[in-house]
Design a protein around this motif. Structure first.
Motif, PDB file in Angstrom:
ATOM      1  N   ASP A  61     -29.148  -8.145 -28.864  1.00  4.41           N
ATOM      2  CA  ASP A  61     -27.878  -8.347 -28.177  1.00  4.41           C
ATOM      3  C   ASP A  61     -27.173  -7.040 -27.846  1.00  4.41           C
ATOM      4  O   ASP A  61     -26.293  -7.017 -27.008  1.00  4.41           O
ATOM      5  N   ARG A  64     -27.828  -6.670 -24.393  1.00  4.42           N
ATOM      6  CA  ARG A  64     -27.090  -7.646 -23.609  1.00  4.42           C
ATOM      7  C   ARG A  64     -25.584  -7.379 -23.684  1.00  4.42           C
ATOM      8  O   ARG A  64     -24.852  -7.682 -22.771  1.00  4.42           O
ATOM      9  N   CYS A  65     -25.149  -6.837 -24.805  1.00  2.17           N
ATOM     10  CA  CYS A  65     -23.722  -6.676 -25.074  1.00  2.17           C
ATOM     11  C   CYS A  65     -23.464  -5.295 -25.694  1.00  2.17           C
ATOM     12  O   CYS A  65     -23.114  -5.194 -26.871  1.00  2.17           O
ATOM     13  N   ASP A  88     -18.901  -8.320 -21.593  1.00  2.00           N
ATOM     14  CA  ASP A  88     -20.159  -8.496 -22.317  1.00  2.00           C
ATOM     15  C   ASP A  88     -20.163  -9.792 -23.112  1.00  2.00           C
ATOM     16  O   ASP A  88     -21.162 -10.507 -23.151  1.00  2.00           O
ATOM     17  N   HIS A  95     -24.937 -17.245 -22.789  1.00  2.00           N
ATOM     18  CA  HIS A  95     -26.258 -17.308 -23.414  1.00  2.00           C
ATOM     19  C   HIS A  95     -26.257 -18.328 -24.559  1.00  2.00           C
ATOM     20  O   HIS A  95     -27.156 -19.160 -24.664  1.00  2.00           O
TER      21      HIS A  95
END
Length: 114
Positions: A61, A64-65, A88, A95
């Motif tokens: 993650d 992703r973030c 984010d 998700h």
């Protein structure tokens, strides 16, 4: 192992759902803290999300973030961090909601309990 999410298989069937719900609750708290201008509170809650996600998921993650990974201190020097964190976490929230839909299908198929 839940391949899609990176969450480790728990002892009980309800644990992944509880993890998802906890993260969603923390995201809501971060949004509230942003509206109140409480940047340190945002960082505190972001660190709580990282803790819930655990190391394996946190590593995935962080791509992703990335603003989530900065909640350990770098956020204070970056005036754009709060907005990047909100953006984010919006993606992370989407998700998780997609995964919850997938888990619902598994539960309906009899692979878990409601």
């Amino acid at each position: 192992m839940y391949e899609h999410s990176g969450y480790q298989a728990p002892a009980s069937d309800g644990e992944p759902l509880q993890q998802h719900e906890r993260v969603l609750t923390l995201i809501d708290g971060i949004r509230d803290a942003r509206r109140a201008g409480e940047i340190a509170r945002m960082a505190e809650l972001a660190r709580a999300i990282a803790s819930v996600l655990g190391t394996r998921t946190r590593d995935a993650d962080s791509k992703r973030c990335p603003a989530l990974a900065e909640a350990s201190g770098a956020f204070l020097a970056d005036p754009d961090w709060p907005d990047r964190l909100i953006a984010d976490l919006g993606l992370l929230r989407e998700h998780i909601l997609r995964e919850l839909g997938g888990e619902s299908v598994l539960l309906q198929a009899g692979r878990g309990s409601a």
